[in-house]
Scaffold this motif. Structure first.
Motif, PDB file in Angstrom:
ATOM      1  N   GLU A 227      22.572  17.847  48.292  1.00 40.53           N
ATOM      2  CA  GLU A 227      23.685  18.738  47.964  1.00 40.53           C
ATOM      3  C   GLU A 227      24.787  18.577  49.005  1.00 40.53           C
ATOM      4  O   GLU A 227      24.537  18.666  50.211  1.00 40.53           O
ATOM      5  CB  GLU A 227      23.221  20.193  47.924  1.00 40.53           C
ATOM      6  N   VAL A 228      26.026  18.357  48.524  1.00 38.10           N
ATOM      7  CA  VAL A 228      27.182  18.158  49.393  1.00 38.10           C
ATOM      8  C   VAL A 228      28.146  19.321  49.197  1.00 38.10           C
ATOM      9  O   VAL A 228      28.479  19.676  48.051  1.00 38.10           O
ATOM     10  CB  VAL A 228      27.897  16.823  49.095  1.00 38.10           C
ATOM     11  N   TYR A 229      28.575  19.899  50.316  1.00 36.20           N
ATOM     12  CA  TYR A 229      29.549  20.991  50.277  1.00 36.20           C
ATOM     13  C   TYR A 229      30.788  20.551  51.045  1.00 36.20           C
ATOM     14  O   TYR A 229      30.703  20.217  52.237  1.00 36.20           O
ATOM     15  CB  TYR A 229      28.974  22.271  50.890  1.00 36.20           C
ATOM     16  N   ALA A 230      31.907  20.547  50.353  1.00 41.19           N
ATOM     17  CA  ALA A 230      33.179  20.142  50.967  1.00 41.19           C
ATOM     18  C   ALA A 230      34.119  21.332  51.001  1.00 41.19           C
ATOM     19  O   ALA A 230      34.061  22.221  50.139  1.00 41.19           O
ATOM     20  CB  ALA A 230      33.811  18.990  50.189  1.00 41.19           C
ATOM     21  N   PHE A 231      34.963  21.336  51.985  1.00 43.67           N
ATOM     22  CA  PHE A 231      35.899  22.440  52.177  1.00 43.67           C
ATOM     23  C   PHE A 231      37.282  21.879  52.484  1.00 43.67           C
ATOM     24  O   PHE A 231      37.417  20.888  53.204  1.00 43.67           O
ATOM     25  CB  PHE A 231      35.432  23.335  53.328  1.00 43.67           C
ATOM     26  N   MET A 232      38.298  22.517  51.917  1.00 42.54           N
ATOM     27  CA  MET A 232      39.682  22.141  52.200  1.00 42.54           C
ATOM     28  C   MET A 232      40.561  23.382  52.107  1.00 42.54           C
ATOM     29  O   MET A 232      40.163  24.402  51.509  1.00 42.54           O
ATOM     30  CB  MET A 232      40.166  21.060  51.226  1.00 42.54           C
ATOM     31  N   SER A 233      41.736  23.289  52.699  1.00 40.13           N
ATOM     32  CA  SER A 233      42.675  24.420  52.659  1.00 40.13           C
ATOM     33  C   SER A 233      44.035  23.913  52.180  1.00 40.13           C
ATOM     34  O   SER A 233      44.996  23.847  52.955  1.00 40.13           O
ATOM     35  CB  SER A 233      42.796  25.071  54.033  1.00 40.13           C
ATOM     36  N   PRO A 234      44.147  23.564  50.901  1.00 44.35           N
ATOM     37  CA  PRO A 234      45.405  23.020  50.385  1.00 44.35           C
ATOM     38  C   PRO A 234      46.379  24.118  49.978  1.00 44.35           C
ATOM     39  O   PRO A 234      46.048  25.306  49.933  1.00 44.35           O
ATOM     40  CB  PRO A 234      44.951  22.223  49.171  1.00 44.35           C
ATOM     41  N   VAL A 235      47.588  23.700  49.672  1.00 46.03           N
ATOM     42  CA  VAL A 235      48.597  24.557  49.050  1.00 46.03           C
ATOM     43  C   VAL A 235      48.748  24.089  47.611  1.00 46.03           C
ATOM     44  O   VAL A 235      49.298  23.013  47.342  1.00 46.03           O
ATOM     45  CB  VAL A 235      49.944  24.498  49.787  1.00 46.03           C
ATOM     46  N   LEU A 236      48.243  24.870  46.680  1.00 48.57           N
ATOM     47  CA  LEU A 236      48.318  24.517  45.267  1.00 48.57           C
ATOM     48  C   LEU A 236      49.673  24.948  44.722  1.00 48.57           C
ATOM     49  O   LEU A 236      50.036  26.124  44.806  1.00 48.57           O
ATOM     50  CB  LEU A 236      47.191  25.195  44.490  1.00 48.57           C
TER      51      LEU A 236
ATOM     52  N   GLU B  84      55.053  15.406  42.195  1.00 50.82           N
ATOM     53  CA  GLU B  84      53.908  14.507  42.131  1.00 50.82           C
ATOM     54  C   GLU B  84      53.178  14.411  43.463  1.00 50.82           C
ATOM     55  O   GLU B  84      51.997  14.092  43.512  1.00 50.82           O
ATOM     56  CB  GLU B  84      54.357  13.114  41.681  1.00 50.82           C
ATOM     57  N   THR B  85      53.872  14.659  44.552  1.00 47.40           N
ATOM     58  CA  THR B  85      53.224  14.579  45.866  1.00 47.40           C
ATOM     59  C   THR B  85      52.231  15.706  46.078  1.00 47.40           C
ATOM     60  O   THR B  85      51.399  15.635  46.979  1.00 47.40           O
ATOM     61  CB  THR B  85      54.281  14.605  46.982  1.00 47.40           C
ATOM     62  N   ASP B  86      52.301  16.764  45.251  1.00 45.17           N
ATOM     63  CA  ASP B  86      51.399  17.906  45.409  1.00 45.17           C
ATOM     64  C   ASP B  86      50.203  17.846  44.471  1.00 45.17           C
ATOM     65  O   ASP B  86      49.446  18.803  44.374  1.00 45.17           O
ATOM     66  CB  ASP B  86      52.165  19.220  45.155  1.00 45.17           C
ATOM     67  N   THR B  87      50.021  16.746  43.728  1.00 41.27           N
ATOM     68  CA  THR B  87      48.984  16.710  42.701  1.00 41.27           C
ATOM     69  C   THR B  87      47.606  16.407  43.263  1.00 41.27           C
ATOM     70  O   THR B  87      46.626  17.051  42.938  1.00 41.27           O
ATOM     71  CB  THR B  87      49.348  15.672  41.634  1.00 41.27           C
ATOM     72  N   SER B  88      47.470  15.401  44.119  1.00 41.92           N
ATOM     73  CA  SER B  88      46.161  14.957  44.591  1.00 41.92           C
ATOM     74  C   SER B  88      45.672  15.838  45.732  1.00 41.92           C
ATOM     75  O   SER B  88      46.376  16.053  46.718  1.00 41.92           O
ATOM     76  CB  SER B  88      46.237  13.498  45.042  1.00 41.92           C
ATOM     77  N   LEU B  89      44.408  16.325  45.593  1.00 39.58           N
ATOM     78  CA  LEU B  89      43.832  17.211  46.598  1.00 39.58           C
ATOM     79  C   LEU B  89      42.662  16.595  47.336  1.00 39.58           C
ATOM     80  O   LEU B  89      42.283  17.076  48.405  1.00 39.58           O
ATOM     81  CB  LEU B  89      43.368  18.517  45.933  1.00 39.58           C
ATOM     82  N   ASP B  90      42.051  15.545  46.784  1.00 43.72           N
ATOM     83  CA  ASP B  90      40.844  14.998  47.398  1.00 43.72           C
ATOM     84  C   ASP B  90      41.123  14.368  48.758  1.00 43.72           C
ATOM     85  O   ASP B  90      40.196  14.193  49.561  1.00 43.72           O
ATOM     86  CB  ASP B  90      40.195  13.970  46.466  1.00 43.72           C
ATOM     87  N   GLN B  91      42.386  14.017  49.046  1.00 45.60           N
ATOM     88  CA  GLN B  91      42.708  13.437  50.345  1.00 45.60           C
ATOM     89  C   GLN B  91      42.730  14.485  51.454  1.00 45.60           C
ATOM     90  O   GLN B  91      42.835  14.145  52.629  1.00 45.60           O
ATOM     91  CB  GLN B  91      44.088  12.750  50.278  1.00 45.60           C
ATOM     92  N   GLN B  92      42.646  15.773  51.091  1.00 43.73           N
ATOM     93  CA  GLN B  92      42.706  16.839  52.074  1.00 43.73           C
ATOM     94  C   GLN B  92      41.336  17.398  52.443  1.00 43.73           C
ATOM     95  O   GLN B  92      41.243  18.403  53.133  1.00 43.73           O
ATOM     96  CB  GLN B  92      43.591  17.971  51.552  1.00 43.73           C
ATOM     97  N   VAL B  93      40.272  16.745  51.969  1.00 40.94           N
ATOM     98  CA  VAL B  93      38.928  17.259  52.236  1.00 40.94           C
ATOM     99  C   VAL B  93      38.594  17.102  53.712  1.00 40.94           C
ATOM    100  O   VAL B  93      38.771  16.035  54.301  1.00 40.94           O
ATOM    101  CB  VAL B  93      37.892  16.532  51.370  1.00 40.94           C
ATOM    102  N   SER B  94      38.106  18.162  54.306  1.00 37.88           N
ATOM    103  CA  SER B  94      37.673  18.139  55.708  1.00 37.88           C
ATOM    104  C   SER B  94      36.234  17.625  55.783  1.00 37.88           C
ATOM    105  O   SER B  94      35.636  17.292  54.754  1.00 37.88           O
ATOM    106  CB  SER B  94      37.788  19.539  56.299  1.00 37.88           C
ATOM    107  N   PRO B  95      35.621  17.517  56.971  1.00 35.02           N
ATOM    108  CA  PRO B  95      34.226  17.089  57.063  1.00 35.02           C
ATOM    109  C   PRO B  95      33.311  17.884  56.137  1.00 35.02           C
ATOM    110  O   PRO B  95      33.476  19.094  55.961  1.00 35.02           O
ATOM    111  CB  PRO B  95      33.889  17.325  58.533  1.00 35.02           C
ATOM    112  N   VAL B  96      32.361  17.210  55.529  1.00 34.45           N
ATOM    113  CA  VAL B  96      31.486  17.794  54.522  1.00 34.45           C
ATOM    114  C   VAL B  96      30.131  18.133  55.142  1.00 34.45           C
ATOM    115  O   VAL B  96      29.724  17.556  56.159  1.00 34.45           O
ATOM    116  CB  VAL B  96      31.305  16.838  53.330  1.00 34.45           C
TER     117      VAL B  96
END
Length: 429
Positions: free
Chosen positions: A146-155, A127-139
């Protein structure tokens, strides 16, 4: 000690204030155009509300996944994809006239100040690997909203492994992304490009090869499908098909297995009273047992199918055990001195067929072969004298060995074809 207490309270105060709208009372204090633009955009902005002019409007979020490292943990049945992930959506509250702000057409802002679509892995094992929106870097925000967000998670997603063709095992795993907070009628996820997947930056893996990919967008609606339906769930499926690099296992398991089969067949051409035949058979039993034990250690026991290679060594071990019993019985027969009638019947049957003579008794000396031929032509004759009974049993044992050889060749061939793992080819997408 007092300064530490003040620092702690200051951090708590900042963390509590970070989610509140920005204070708009000091716009005139902004020293640069960028600061003025930031105050203009964030003044009264509430990041907990969807950024639409009307609450009935839908927010469309585009996603593209660029995997960098793909790995499959066969022990935990978990697919891990270290990736670059890009999101794009329209925020109607983050627009400005660039002519009023020195021609600034884009602005970089920390994601904690604005609304970010929540993104989760539906089939994550932890369950700790489910949420990804907390890993968003500066947008990156453009002046038209138009908003562009970038992240580098481990899915990380859970898979059901299939070990049947080990070590050429192929696993099809799926990562399902979507929102747990919003219905599909309010936040709609789509692919930024045709497939929503970019493999340009994928690094090779020493253990696994990516042989196929596929992406699908799923919509789940309530009730019958008509214009009044509202989407209940929108999810994006990323399918990855992985195959193990099996060159080492082929050299350590498949080839030795085939060599053991050829040795088992070759032993039937060694007289059973030779001590080397029994010693080699016992060695084969030991080696096949060790191979089964090591396979049970090497192959995880978390699949729903039995590996073909395990079945192959299991059946070969069973047949080798039968050969041990057959060798023991044949060694006992070679010491017999009786002359039962079925021996003469067997020899007459062999002598009456020239093909059986070549196949089964081609190792007899010419004198005994001539006696067999005479016996076949004259059913009333006796093959050998009483003092040659031991040699009769030896010839009978040789016939048994040749019959076993003829029977085992197709059996081992069938086992090799049906249970030996095969390296199937796939087309990489």
């Amino acid at each position: 000690m007092s300064w530490k207490v003040c620092l702690i309270f200051s951090l708590l105060f900042i963390s509590c204030r970070c989610g509140e709208p920005l204070d708009c009372g000091h716009k005139e204090d902004a020293k640069t155009t960028m600061m003025k633009l930031k105050l203009f955009l964030l003044c009264g902005y509430d990041k907990y509300l969807r950024p639409v002019e009307y609450h009935t409007n839908k927010t469309s979020v585009g996603i593209i996944v660029a995997p960098r490292i793909i790995d499959f943990d066969d022990v935990t049945s978990t697919l891990r994809v270290k990736t670059w992930l890009s999101l794009n959506w329209k925020d109607s509250h983050l627009t400005w006239d660039k002519l009023l702000y020195d021609g600034i057409d884009q602005f970089t802002l920390d994601s904690s100040f604005i609304w970010v679509p929540d993104l989760s892995v539906y089939n994550a094992k932890d369950e700790t690997d489910t949420s990804l929106d907390q890993q968003v870097s500066p947008v990156m925000i453009h002046h038209h909203g138009e908003v562009y967000a970038f992240m580098s998670p481990v899915l990380a997603g859970h898979c059901v492994p299939n070990w049947s063709n080990w070590p050429y095992d192929v696993h099809q795993c799926t990562l399902t992304l979507g929102s747990k907070r919003y219905l599909g009628s309010t936040v709609d996820f789509t692919f930024l490009n045709k497939e929503g997947l970019w493999l340009k930056y994928l690094l090779p893996n020493n253990e696994w090869e990516l042989i196929k990919t596929n992406t699908t967008r799923n919509e789940t609606a309530l009730g019958p499908k008509n214009e009044t339906d509202s989407l209940f769930l929108v999810s994006l499926n990323y399918d990855f098909t992985l195959r193990r690099h099996a060159s080492v296992y082929v050299a350590t398991y498949l080839i030795p297995g085939l060599v053991m089969v050829m040795m088992s067949l070759a032993l039937l051409w060694i007289p059973p009273n030779r001590s080397g035949r029994m010693a080699i058979l016992c060695t084969l039993v030991f080696l096949q047992s060790i191979s089964l034990q090591y396979l049970s250690y090497k192959i995880p026991a978390n699949g729903d199918t039995t590996p073909y290679l395990v079945c192959f060594f299991r059946d070969c071990l069973f047949l080798t055990g039968l050969l041990v019993i057959q060798t023991i019985v044949n060694r006992r027969l070679t010491t017999c001195t009786s002359n039962p009638s079925y021996l003469q019947s067997t020899f007459r049957f062999v002598a009456s067929n020239k093909y059986l003579q070549v196949l089964l008794v081609n190792d007899l000396d010419p004198k005994n072969a001539a006696k067999l031929m005479d016996t076949g032509n004259d059913e009333g004759s006796t093959l050998v004298a009483a003092d040659e009974n031991v040699q009769q049993w030896q010839m009978f044992v040789n016939i048994i060995d040749r019959v076993c050889f003829v029977l085992l060749v197709p059996i081992y061939l069938l086992l090799s074809i049906s249970l030996m793992p095969a390296n199937y080819s796939f087309t990489k997408n």
